[in-house]
Design an enzyme around this catalytic site. Structure first.
Site, short mmCIF file in Angstrom:
data_model
loop_
_atom_site.label_atom_id
_atom_site.label_comp_id
_atom_site.label_asym_id
_atom_site.label_seq_id
_atom_site.Cartn_x
_atom_site.Cartn_y
_atom_site.Cartn_z
CB ALA A 263 -0.91 0.02 1.22
CD GLU A 265 4.01 6.40 2.69
OE1 GLU A 265 3.73 5.25 2.29
OE2 GLU A 265 5.17 6.80 2.85
CG ASN A 266 -0.37 8.04 -2.51
OD1 ASN A 266 0.80 8.04 -2.84
ND2 ASN A 266 -1.19 7.02 -2.75
CD GLU A 299 0.75 2.12 3.72
OE1 GLU A 299 1.33 3.21 3.50
OE2 GLU A 299 1.35 1.02 3.68
CG HIS A 302 3.68 6.08 6.26
ND1 HIS A 302 4.96 6.24 6.70
CD2 HIS A 302 3.66 4.88 5.59
CE1 HIS A 302 5.70 5.18 6.33
NE2 HIS A 302 4.92 4.34 5.66
CD GLU A 321 8.09 3.08 4.71
OE1 GLU A 321 7.35 2.44 5.49
OE2 GLU A 321 7.63 3.78 3.79
N1 ARG Z 1 5.77 3.71 1.43
C1 ARG Z 1 5.04 2.49 1.18
C2 ARG Z 1 4.81 1.86 2.53
O1 ARG Z 1 5.63 1.24 3.11
C3 ARG Z 1 5.71 1.53 0.28
C4 ARG Z 1 6.23 2.09 -0.98
C5 ARG Z 1 7.06 1.08 -1.68
N2 ARG Z 1 7.69 1.67 -2.83
C6 ARG Z 1 8.54 0.99 -3.59
N3 ARG Z 1 9.09 1.59 -4.58
N4 ARG Z 1 8.82 -0.26 -3.39
O2 ARG Z 1 3.87 2.08 3.17
ZN ZN Z 2 5.49 2.44 5.06
#
Ligand code: ARG
Ligand code: ZN
Length: 876
Positions: A263, A265-266, A299, A302, A321
């Site tokens: 997923a 987190e936009n 998410e 975040h 993360e």
């Molecule tokens: N930020 C996202 C999360 O951990 C994952 C994004 C993964 N992006 C990637 N290029 N593998 O919640």
């Molecule tokens: Zn994350």
């Protein structure tokens, strides 16, 4: 090209505002980006503006609304350079690009999945939409206008708050969104399409009402109810545990079926792999429910750890993360059983992160260089990063940890921060120097702590001798000693704990012993009788611990420790030597001698009705084949490991089957299905017992009966797993597999389970089965979940099948990687990491693995994702 942390420098230009207009079209989407910049004070007045791109073509470029002379810029697919820009006053650049979402099989940038437009921009996907300073330290306020066909895209979503919308020419409409919070481009999102919605509201701690919306495919709305419930619990928890309140009028989650990761987190518009949103009792297992709860929380969390405070550069990825995983772990621990949750976390850490840290792909939690950032979304950055955060909490204490977090938000809200910034907050809050501790961010490899103990009855003194070593990893041959916080207890024969009158040789704070030197001798005085040392309780440090404790002492911990995690850990320590010996015997062709004490301890715990069922289920799950392989460390033969483990399993199963039969009777869950942790624990215990019983009885009848009787997916898939893995050739198994397929033929997520269960049937026949399944009309290479369910699961989770002695498994994987790579490099690179432990295999297999890796490396046109992984695996 390698990117180095040491080369970091700020941009020459400050981005003030972003205005985006999308005219959506399946194959020709027009993107107009109006960007307002000014030159940073002190920056070189002659420096050009260099923007990132990826497979872009420039369709228009304006400077302050006037077409720009071609002599002032250069545009290539991956960059746009503009010269002769003002020395200090703001200026506006308007960039038009035309992109093809339909053809975007990489699933980075703007793409289409099942007719829905969606985006994935982390880490460097935004540059596939428009030319942009696509780096996390460029924060700006965004307005987004979306124009699309009204019939196929009734829904037009982006980050922030909804500004308004209206009709727009024939058959079209538009919507405008404004996000008041400055953000980096990786948090941008756009979704457009025709989806169903589940709505709710949440009132924040300061009394603001937030609209909550989860968008799913039409007809799947009822399956989003649990995710909505988890979201509301997450929002409340973050207020209570960290004082973090939501900051927009609306929070949206969109579930899509084609997604490279879990997923994203936009800001205000999380996009999810639908696997982590959709659940109902008929189609989702308890594990699915737990994953949904954890990932919805992750998410959402975040929003503060990642979005309000973001990362200065991608080397700092663990800043958001590791911290956010720690926060979601704590959330699940509070919502469920803390000890059981901790056991599951440590199992996962040991089976995924420890092998990574011990192999050619090992890297520090905060790396100092990378070639392809997508390859650093690893279990080291995420899970070890979370453990490092947990150790900070252990070192400074719970309340001070919260103070440090408050300070972090106070100091860095709106910033793009670094790990150093983060650590300083806890130094300030606690007054502790965390310099040595910070080595956890910089030194790769799992520390090994070797311990021995001696008790002097005459003096009443217990002496612990501790030594730490950190193995060499790629690029780091020599390591400094680390600050390792070890929770401990001194268990007496009656189960109570000794309290020493004095401790010398190490700092001890509360129940934490601080190991900081390479070698330390610690004495505990005033101990009246010999204690059993329970060390690294709660897995307070992510280390390998070698502490030769007598089996009777381990059994004592397993039955009496006040820390449930320590009890489970002791069981593991009791089981592993037996499983390792069994594997060695199986390899040598000598008889395996299962340990009666181990079996009896397991049975006693299984039958102990004072213990929660979920804990007992964890206790009954013997260390896995990969746990045993890790313990053996080198020259591994997966067939022998399995044979040895099977012999021990069968011995436990046959020791007293009545115990297991009683469990399956006693722990039936009555009434309608409930996904709560207690009910899930009972199902887990029954299904663990079923596996033992099936082996004890040696016939598929009981599992076939359980399959027929199951009224939920947890029990149904568990029974199918027992049939397939224990009785692969039985007619009952073929019937059950076909019944399962036919019943769920139109449910992609359940079909993934059907593929995975078959992909993990052990033995040399697995490869042909997987190949046959690839020919099934249900199989497609276009859906990442499906590819992971079959090809990924085979490579990651079927040690005997994948590591076939003739190397055919590796050759198959190499072919698949080369087939996937041109379309979806991230997916290919991720699956290839299944070979990360190839050097630990015995010679013949290692040789086959090497050849397969070479065949990939020599194949010519590789993505940077796959090239990076394969080169590191060959080198490290
Ligand atoms: N930020 C996202 C999360 O951990 C994952 C994004 C993964 N992006 C990637 N290029 N593998 O919640
Ligand atoms: Zn994350």
């Amino acid at each position: 090209r390698i990117i180095h942390l040491a080369d970091y420098r700020r941009t020459d230009f400050v981005l003030e505002r972003v205005d985006l207009t999308f005219e959506l079209d399946p194959t020709e989407t027009r993107v107009e980006a109006r960007l307002i910049f000014h030159r940073r004070e002190g920056a070189d007045p002659a420096a050009p503006l260099v923007l990132d791109g990826d497979e872009l073509t420039l369709a228009g470029l304006l400077f302050d609304q006037v077409e720009m002379e071609p002599s002032r810029y250069d545009a290539t697919p991956d960059s746009l350079t503009i010269r002769d820009l003002p020395a200090s006053e703001p200026f506006e650049i308007t960039i038009t690009t035309v992109i093809n979402p339909e053809a975007n099989t990489q699933l980075m940038g703007l793409y289409r999945t099942n007719g829905v437009y969606c985006t994935q921009c982390e880490a460097e996907g935004f540059r596939r939409i428009t030319y942009f300073p696509d780096r996390p330290d460029v924060l700006a306020v965004y307005t987004v206008n979306i124009i699309a066909d009204k019939a196929s895209c009734p829904l037009l979503l982006s980050n922030g708050n909804f500004l308004g919308g209206a009709g727009y020419g024939e058959g079209k409409h538009f919507a405008a969104w404004f996000d008041p919070h400055p953000k980096p481009s990786y948090l941008f999102a756009l979704v457009a399409g025709d989806l169903g919605v589940v709505e709710d509201t949440f009132v924040t701690m300061s009394g603001r009402e937030v609209a909550l919306r989860i968008y799913v495919e039409h007809g799947k709305e009822p399956r989003a109810a649990y995710a909505m419930d988890a979201l509301k619990r997450s929002m409340r928890w973050d207020e209570e545990a960290f004082g973090c309140e939501y900051d927009l009028d609306i929070f949206m989650v969109v579930a899509v079926s084609d997604f490279n990761m879990g997923a994203m987190e936009n800001k205000g518009l999380n996009v999810f792999n639908d696997k982590y949103v959709l659940a109902d009792p008929e189609t989702a297992t308890d594990q699915d429910y737990a994953n949904i709860e954890a990932i919805i929380a992750h998410e959402y969390f975040h929003n503060w750890t990642g979005n309000r405070v973001t990362c200065r550069d991608w080397f700092q990825l663990c800043l958001k993360e590791g911290l956010t995983v720690y926060r979601d772990h704590e959330f699940s621990a509070d919502q469920r059983s803390r000890a059981v949750k901790r056991i599951a976390e440590v199992r996962h850490l040991k089976s995924e992160q420890f092998p990574e840290d011990a192999g050619p792909l090992a890297h520090p939690v905060r790396p100092v260089k990378y070639r392809e950032i997508n390859n650093f979304y690893t279990t080291t950055v995420y899970e070890k990063g979370s453990e490092v955060t947990r150790m900070i909490a252990t070192l400074v204490g719970r309340e001070t940890f919260r103070k440090g977090m408050d300070l972090y938000f106070e100091r860095h809200d709106g910033d793009a921060a670094t790990i150093e910034d983060f650590v300083k907050c806890f130094e300030a809050a606690s007054g502790r120097d965390l310099t040595q501790f910070s080595l956890w961010y910089h030194q790769a490899g799992t520390p090994l702590v070797t311990v021995s103990s001696a008790y002097d009855a005459g003096k009443g003194v217990l002496t612990l001798s501790l030594e730490q070593t950190i193995p060499p990893t790629p690029g780091q041959a020599v390591k400094e000693p680390m600050h390792i916080p070890l929770r401990f207890g001194l268990l007496l024969a009656d189960g109570s704990e000794a309290v020493p009158s004095a401790v010398e040789g190490a700092e001890v704070t509360g129940d934490v012993l601080h190991l900081t030197a390479r070698r330390q001798t610690v004495t505990f005085s005033g101990i009246a009788s010999r204690p059993v040392v329970s060390l690294n309780r709660g897995f307070s440090a992510p280390i390998n611990l070698h502490f030769e404790q007598a089996p009777a002492d381990l059994a004592h911990i397993a039955r009496n420790d006040s820390d449930l995690f320590a009890r489970w850990q002791a069981l593991t320590d009791l089981a592993l030597p037996n499983l390792v010996a069994a594997a060695r015997n199986a390899r040598a062709g000598t008889p395996v001698e299962p340990d009666a004490m181990l079996a009896d301890t397991l049975l006693a715990i299984a039958a102990d009705e004072t213990l929660e069922p979920a804990f007992r289920a964890q206790a009954l799950a013997l260390p896995s084949e990969s746990d045993i392989a890790r313990e053996l460390a080198s020259n591994n033969d997966p067939d022998a490991i399995r044979a040895g483990r099977e012999a021990v399993f069968a011995f436990v199963a046959g020791r007293d089957p009545a115990v297991f039969a009683a469990l399956t009777e006693r722990h039936r869950t009555e009434g309608p299905f409930a996904p709560d942790a207690a009910s899930a624990g009972r199902r887990a215990l029954r299904n663990a017992a079923l596996a033992y019983l099936a082996v004890a009885e040696g016939t598929p009848a009981r599992a076939a009966g359980a399959f027929a009787a199951a009224d939920n997916m947890t029990d149904l898939s568990a029974a199918l797993g027992v049939l397939a893995h224990r009785f692969p050739d039985a007619p009952e198994t073929a019937e059950a597999l076909e019944a399962f397929r036919a019943r769920f033929a139109d449910n992609a997520l359940v079909l993934d389970k059907w593929f995975s269960i078959q992909a993990t049937i052990p033995g040399a026949g697995a490869l042909d089965r997987v190949k046959r399944l690839m020919g099934s009309p249900h199989f497609t290479m276009a859906n990442p979940n499906r590819v992971r369910a079959l090809v990924g699961t085979f490579a990651f989770a079927n040690p005997t099948g994948f590591n076939r002695a003739d190397g055919a498994g590796y050759r198959f994987l190499a072919e698949q990687i080369l087939a996937i790579d041109p379309k979806n490099p991230q997916l290919a690179a991720r699956i290839l990491t299944a070979m990360r432990s190839w050097r630990a295999l015995e010679e013949v297999r290692a040789d086959h693995a090497l050849n397969a890796l070479r065949s990939i490396s020599n194949a010519g046109k590789l993505s940077s994702d796959v090239a990076d992984i394969v080169e590191r695996m060959l080198k490290g």
